[in-house]
Write an enzyme that holds these catalytic residues in place. Structure first.
Site, PDB file in Angstrom:
ATOM      1  N   ARG A 294       0.838  -1.192   0.000  1.00  0.00           N
ATOM      2  CA  ARG A 294       0.000   0.000   0.000  1.00  0.00           C
ATOM      3  C   ARG A 294       0.869   1.236   0.000  1.00  0.00           C
ATOM      4  NH1 ARG A 294      -4.633  -1.169   4.221  1.00  0.00           N
ATOM      5  NH2 ARG A 294      -5.276  -3.185   3.407  1.00  0.00           N
TER       6      ARG A 294
ATOM      7  N   ASP B 299       0.186   5.257   1.490  1.00  0.00           N
ATOM      8  CA  ASP B 299      -0.794   6.008   2.267  1.00  0.00           C
ATOM      9  C   ASP B 299      -1.435   7.116   1.439  1.00  0.00           C
ATOM     10  OD1 ASP B 299      -0.384   4.587   4.680  1.00  0.00           O
ATOM     11  OD2 ASP B 299       1.469   5.715   5.016  1.00  0.00           O
TER      12      ASP B 299
ATOM     13  N   TYR C 299      12.254   4.345  -1.909  1.00  0.00           N
ATOM     14  CA  TYR C 299      11.391   5.524  -1.791  1.00  0.00           C
ATOM     15  C   TYR C 299      12.243   6.772  -1.944  1.00  0.00           C
ATOM     16  CZ  TYR C 299       7.503   2.819   0.216  1.00  0.00           C
ATOM     17  OH  TYR C 299       6.466   1.944   0.419  1.00  0.00           O
TER      18      TYR C 299
ATOM     19  N   ARG D 160       8.553   8.375   6.328  1.00  0.00           N
ATOM     20  CA  ARG D 160       8.158   9.723   6.755  1.00  0.00           C
ATOM     21  C   ARG D 160       8.694  10.060   8.149  1.00  0.00           C
ATOM     22  NH1 ARG D 160       1.900   9.428   5.627  1.00  0.00           N
ATOM     23  NH2 ARG D 160       1.940  11.429   6.760  1.00  0.00           N
TER      24      ARG D 160
END
Lengths: 246, 246
Positions: free
Chosen positions: B50, B52, B110, B197
């Site tokens: 997934r 977010d 990422y 994050r």
């Protein structure tokens, strides 16, 4: 009354253009709404000119008058806190009372960006026209030069344009490659409706070999039907507005 | 049944995340809807994982099975014609039946982008965290190195994370300046909820002098409260997913 000149950027994707329209989300409408909140009274905003639905701005200029209010340099902070993220206040300053965002314009610059890679880049799709077909950039560059100068641009504006005098002066029409992007930068003393988008569509049609006529032939025909496509709004940004005595 | 592997990019701004949710616009939901139209039958899509709400992807990977349908290489064209512009199909290929977009993952990368200029750039605001406060980038770079390797990342995930084993291996945490942008690139064998994050928020808090603890201290505390802020979703993009035997 003190007059404030404001430079703003915006992502035009989710606006119905610059000009206020009842019931629609427009740049002028949203800006006036947030300036009214800051001043606790209605504020009328004057832009350097309209931008069409879907067209962006890096340096759109507006002015407004106000009886009382914060010092000019506070507006950037106050508006940034208040405005949605698709309108960005860039700078604010107090200007002379005879300054007018529209009538004092000396020169406007637009940039149109074409994305030529096969796979559109997710980071730029809102601000570019994805046109991966091969084009002869050298030919487009030569054709662009023929647009520079003072011409009657009847062939390069919406056929419904109500303004009678269609003579305008272009100072610059540059075609520049930037990686897989092609930037077409136009600056001039004024632009007619869809003028930059028809210039871009015509240069692309020439570059793709879809148009037989040369730019001088299209200009002298004074007939919209002789020029090429109107390039989509998404690739166009009002880049810079220059004023007298700057 | 033939299995298709699809690489997609998306702008996460207007999605409620990747994972299908009834009544909400999600990447998986929109993709399944358009694949169902192409096949005239429901298609279930499996993602590499997934993302977010508000998180983007340059190279998210999904797979789906189908009885009959177009050759694999046609999907890019068919989906590009059909999907909204905020999901871009990048490539499609037929893969072995034992391939699984989630279970065959070997490495994920990422990229998080911080915009440091005073005035946010209108072309990148959807994909960056605007954080113009001064930060000590050299200090952040040194701190990033302490995250590389196998660690228990309890301090660097949502305190509600249900997964028991919080050991993960980071192969790379790079802090790179690109003009007025700062890219933080993380690659590893797996990521916990909000992990990138919280890593970014912690590096920024360290760079801004708001955190006293070092990365080794925060890691060994195994306590979310010891790490820094959770950086906003908008700056994060799933960059690349690597698979076994590629």
């Amino acid at each position: 009354m003190p007059k404030i000149k404001l430079v703003i950027s915006y992502d035009g994707t989710d606006f119905h253009g610059f000009a206020r329209q009842p019931g629609l989300r427009t740049v002028q409408g949203v800006l006036e709404e947030h300036l009214a909140k800051i001043h606790n009274t209605p504020v009328e905003v004057f832009g350097s000119g309209r931008t069409d639905a879907g067209v962006h701005a890096v340096g759109q200029v507006v002015h407004f008058e106000r009886e009382v209010g914060p010092p000019a340099e506070r507006y950037v902070y106050l508006l940034r806190r208040s405005l949605p993220p698709d309108i960005v206040p860039v700078s604010a300053e107090e200007v002379a009372v005879d300054f007018h965002a529209r009538f004092s314009v000396r020169r406007k610059t637009y940039r149109y960006t074409i994305q030529r890679a096969n796979v559109p880049d997710i980071f730029t799709y809102r601000f570019t026209w994805h046109e991966p077909r091969p084009m002869d950039v050298e030919l487009m560059r030569r054709a662009a030069r023929d647009l520079v100068g003072e011409h009657d641009f009847t062939s390069f504006c919406a056929s419904t344009t109500p303004i009678e005098d269609k003579r305008r002066t272009l100072y610059q029409v540059d075609v520049t490659e930037r990686g897989s992007y092609l930037d077409i930068t136009c600056s001039g003393n004024g632009f007619l409706q869809y003028m930059v988008r028809i210039i871009v569509g015509t240069l692309v049609d020439l570059g793709e070999g879809r148009l037989r006529h040369s730019i001088p032939e299209i200009l002298s025909a004074r007939d919209r039907a002789q020029a090429g496509r109107t390039a989509p709004a998404r690739g166009l940004s009002l880049w810079k507005v220059d004023y007298e005595a700057e």
